[in-house]
Design an enzyme around this catalytic site. Structure first.
Site, PDB file in Angstrom:
ATOM      1  N   ASN A  59       0.816  -1.220   0.000  1.00  0.00           N
ATOM      2  CA  ASN A  59       0.000   0.000   0.000  1.00  0.00           C
ATOM      3  C   ASN A  59       0.848   1.269   0.000  1.00  0.00           C
ATOM      4  O   ASN A  59       0.399   2.319  -0.455  1.00  0.00           O
ATOM      5  CB  ASN A  59      -0.909  -0.038   1.239  1.00  0.00           C
ATOM      6  CG  ASN A  59      -1.503   1.318   1.566  1.00  0.00           C
ATOM      7  OD1 ASN A  59      -2.438   1.769   0.912  1.00  0.00           O
ATOM      8  ND2 ASN A  59      -0.932   2.002   2.565  1.00  0.00           N
ATOM      9  N   TYR A 115       3.429   9.103 -11.094  1.00  0.00           N
ATOM     10  CA  TYR A 115       2.522   8.309 -10.240  1.00  0.00           C
ATOM     11  C   TYR A 115       1.672   7.357 -11.094  1.00  0.00           C
ATOM     12  O   TYR A 115       1.525   6.163 -10.777  1.00  0.00           O
ATOM     13  CB  TYR A 115       1.635   9.282  -9.460  1.00  0.00           C
ATOM     14  CG  TYR A 115       0.708   8.676  -8.441  1.00  0.00           C
ATOM     15  CD1 TYR A 115       1.120   8.454  -7.132  1.00  0.00           C
ATOM     16  CD2 TYR A 115      -0.613   8.364  -8.773  1.00  0.00           C
ATOM     17  CE1 TYR A 115       0.255   7.926  -6.188  1.00  0.00           C
ATOM     18  CE2 TYR A 115      -1.486   7.843  -7.837  1.00  0.00           C
ATOM     19  CZ  TYR A 115      -1.049   7.630  -6.538  1.00  0.00           C
ATOM     20  OH  TYR A 115      -1.927   7.111  -5.611  1.00  0.00           O
TER      21      TYR A 115
HETATM   22  N1  CAA Z   1      -6.478  19.308 -17.274  1.00  0.00           N
HETATM   23  C1  CAA Z   1      -6.094  20.271 -18.105  1.00  0.00           C
HETATM   24  N2  CAA Z   1      -5.396  21.355 -17.718  1.00  0.00           N
HETATM   25  C2  CAA Z   1      -5.082  21.440 -16.419  1.00  0.00           C
HETATM   26  C3  CAA Z   1      -5.447  20.445 -15.496  1.00  0.00           C
HETATM   27  C4  CAA Z   1      -6.196  19.360 -15.981  1.00  0.00           C
HETATM   28  N3  CAA Z   1      -6.592  18.380 -15.162  1.00  0.00           N
HETATM   29  N4  CAA Z   1      -4.978  20.792 -14.280  1.00  0.00           N
HETATM   30  C5  CAA Z   1      -4.332  21.962 -14.453  1.00  0.00           C
HETATM   31  N5  CAA Z   1      -4.398  22.348 -15.731  1.00  0.00           N
HETATM   32  C6  CAA Z   1      -3.855  23.552 -16.338  1.00  0.00           C
HETATM   33  C7  CAA Z   1      -4.236  24.776 -15.538  1.00  0.00           C
HETATM   34  O1  CAA Z   1      -5.488  25.262 -15.940  1.00  0.00           O
HETATM   35  C8  CAA Z   1      -3.121  25.737 -15.900  1.00  0.00           C
HETATM   36  O2  CAA Z   1      -3.363  26.294 -17.163  1.00  0.00           O
HETATM   37  P1  CAA Z   1      -2.897  27.786 -17.535  1.00  0.00           P
HETATM   38  O3  CAA Z   1      -1.403  27.775 -17.450  1.00  0.00           O
HETATM   39  O4  CAA Z   1      -3.415  27.981 -18.903  1.00  0.00           O
HETATM   40  O5  CAA Z   1      -3.544  28.650 -16.489  1.00  0.00           O
HETATM   41  C9  CAA Z   1      -1.979  24.790 -15.984  1.00  0.00           C
HETATM   42  O6  CAA Z   1      -2.459  23.505 -16.287  1.00  0.00           O
HETATM   43  C10 CAA Z   1      -1.308  24.685 -14.618  1.00  0.00           C
HETATM   44  O7  CAA Z   1      -0.064  24.728 -14.893  1.00  0.00           O
HETATM   45  P2  CAA Z   1       0.955  25.155 -13.805  1.00  0.00           P
HETATM   46  O8  CAA Z   1       2.258  25.243 -14.510  1.00  0.00           O
HETATM   47  O9  CAA Z   1       0.479  26.318 -13.017  1.00  0.00           O
HETATM   48  O10 CAA Z   1       0.892  23.882 -12.880  1.00  0.00           O
HETATM   49  P3  CAA Z   1       1.490  23.702 -11.475  1.00  0.00           P
HETATM   50  O11 CAA Z   1       2.973  23.691 -11.549  1.00  0.00           O
HETATM   51  O12 CAA Z   1       0.825  24.623 -10.527  1.00  0.00           O
HETATM   52  O13 CAA Z   1       1.058  22.191 -11.170  1.00  0.00           O
HETATM   53  C11 CAA Z   1      -0.459  20.471 -10.585  1.00  0.00           C
HETATM   54  C12 CAA Z   1      -0.256  21.831 -11.213  1.00  0.00           C
HETATM   55  C13 CAA Z   1       0.597  20.122  -9.532  1.00  0.00           C
HETATM   56  C14 CAA Z   1      -0.434  19.366 -11.613  1.00  0.00           C
HETATM   57  C15 CAA Z   1      -1.822  20.598  -9.943  1.00  0.00           C
HETATM   58  O14 CAA Z   1      -2.745  20.878 -10.952  1.00  0.00           O
HETATM   59  C16 CAA Z   1      -2.270  19.379  -9.210  1.00  0.00           C
HETATM   60  O15 CAA Z   1      -1.862  19.114  -8.097  1.00  0.00           O
HETATM   61  N6  CAA Z   1      -3.168  18.628  -9.831  1.00  0.00           N
HETATM   62  C17 CAA Z   1      -3.768  17.466  -9.186  1.00  0.00           C
HETATM   63  C18 CAA Z   1      -3.069  16.236  -9.587  1.00  0.00           C
HETATM   64  C19 CAA Z   1      -3.784  15.127  -8.925  1.00  0.00           C
HETATM   65  O16 CAA Z   1      -4.932  14.823  -9.214  1.00  0.00           O
HETATM   66  N7  CAA Z   1      -3.106  14.463  -8.008  1.00  0.00           N
HETATM   67  C20 CAA Z   1      -3.726  13.378  -7.292  1.00  0.00           C
HETATM   68  C21 CAA Z   1      -3.192  13.362  -5.905  1.00  0.00           C
HETATM   69  S1  CAA Z   1      -4.057  12.228  -4.887  1.00  0.00           S
HETATM   70  C22 CAA Z   1      -3.558  10.734  -5.422  1.00  0.00           C
HETATM   71  O17 CAA Z   1      -2.663  10.591  -6.201  1.00  0.00           O
HETATM   72  C23 CAA Z   1      -4.281   9.553  -4.866  1.00  0.00           C
HETATM   73  C24 CAA Z   1      -4.914   8.786  -5.929  1.00  0.00           C
HETATM   74  O18 CAA Z   1      -4.463   7.672  -6.216  1.00  0.00           O
HETATM   75  C25 CAA Z   1      -6.121   9.285  -6.605  1.00  0.00           C
END
Ligand code: CAA
Length: 240
Positions: free
Chosen positions: A82, A147
């Site tokens: 896990n 991941y």
């Molecule tokens: N689809 C399309 N575009 C997206 C997006 C998505 N899902 N998420 C973000 N974007 C876009 C934003 O709108 C932004 O666009 P603009 O530049 O045009 O404004 C851009 O991508 C963001 O870019 P940044 O360079 O600002 O990104 P960042 O460096 O701030 O990083 C990130 C963003 C870390 C990926 C953040 O979006 C994030 O944490 N996302 C969640 C990821 C996620 O779901 N993780 C799961 C964690 S829990 C887990 O993993 C357990 C499990 O098993 C489910």
């Protein structure tokens, strides 16, 4: 005394719920953890479940840790891989260090956990292996190239192990949690998290106990014909 079950990353989050569910089902549970001594001590005090510290990314440490568990409790017959971490970043910003940390812990860590236990399971002609994968190993996720690669890899691991273990009475299955209310998900920026929840037909995050329930089902003695399968528990967010 019930069968001995090892849950890696078993003192917090989904792992803690799995440890407790297996204890409630009559197993003698050992929970490993990587570094948070305080959380582990609190977990042991609350649950009575023994905790053991080692880094799953390190093969020798895993082998030694498992030997300590077996010296204390007896042969491990049920293992739940896990332990996992995130180092989320869009691919163009992802560093080799972020890639490597996640591969080492989430994928190599699964090898390191199961491999030392496999010969004993083969000899005893019984074993239950469950790997906690993720919805994001099934569908991919923006910001999670590292991941998602490991969690997709988990599915390859269990499908292969199932074929190798079946004639020895060993099963290997995966659980793919969706977004569950744990510290890992709470670390996702709030705005992003809200938009993720809006995409879950159940309209909420899952509970760790809802994943533990899947594990308890898969490790049961009478689950021997369920082998190489994947249970998705994601509130209808994604279907394979
Ligand atoms: N689809 C399309 N575009 C997206 C997006 C998505 N899902 N998420 C973000 N974007 C876009 C934003 O709108 C932004 O666009 P603009 O530049 O045009 O404004 C851009 O991508 C963001 O870019 P940044 O360079 O600002 O990104 P960042 O460096 O701030 O990083 C990130 C963003 C870390 C990926 C953040 O979006 C994030 O944490 N996302 C969640 C990821 C996620 O779901 N993780 C799961 C964690 S829990 C887990 O993993 C357990 C499990 O098993 C489910």
């Amino acid at each position: 005394m019930g069968r001995v079950a090892l849950v890696t990353g078993g003192s917090r989050g989904i792992g803690a719920a799995i440890s407790k569910a297996l204890q409630a089902a009559g197993y003698t549970v050992a929970a490993s953890y990587a570094g948070n001594d305080e959380a582990a001590a609190k977990f042991t005090a609350e649950s009575g479940i023994k905790t053991y510290k080692w880094d799953v990314a390190d093969y020798e440490a895993s082998k030694e840790g498992i030997a300590r568990v077996e010296a204390d409790l007896g042969p491990v017959e049920v293992v739940v891989a896990n332990a996992g971490i995130t180092r989320d970043a869009p691919f163009h910003k992802m560093t080799p260090e972020q890639w490597k940390a996640v591969i080492d812990t989430n994928l190599t860590g699964v090898f390191n956990t199961i491999h030392p236990l496999w010969p004993g399971m083969r000899e005893r002609k019984f074993g239950r292996v469950v790997v906690i994968s993720s919805i994001n190993g099934q569908k991919g996720q923006f910001g999670q190239v590292n991941y998602a690669a490991t969690k997709a890899g988990d599915l390859g691991i269990v499908k292969s192990l199932a074929q190798e273990g079946a004639r020895f009475g060993i099963t290997a299955n995966a659980v793919c949690p969706g977004y569950i209310a744990t510290e890992m998900v709470m670390a996702v920026p709030e705005k992003v998290r809200e938009s993720i929840i809006a995409g879950i037909p159940a309209g909420r995050l899952g509970e760790p106990e809802e994943i533990a329930r899947c594990v308890a089902f898969l490790v049961a003695d009478d689950a021997g014909f369920i082998n190489g399968s994947t249970i998705s528990a994601n509130g209808a967010q994604f279907f394979v």
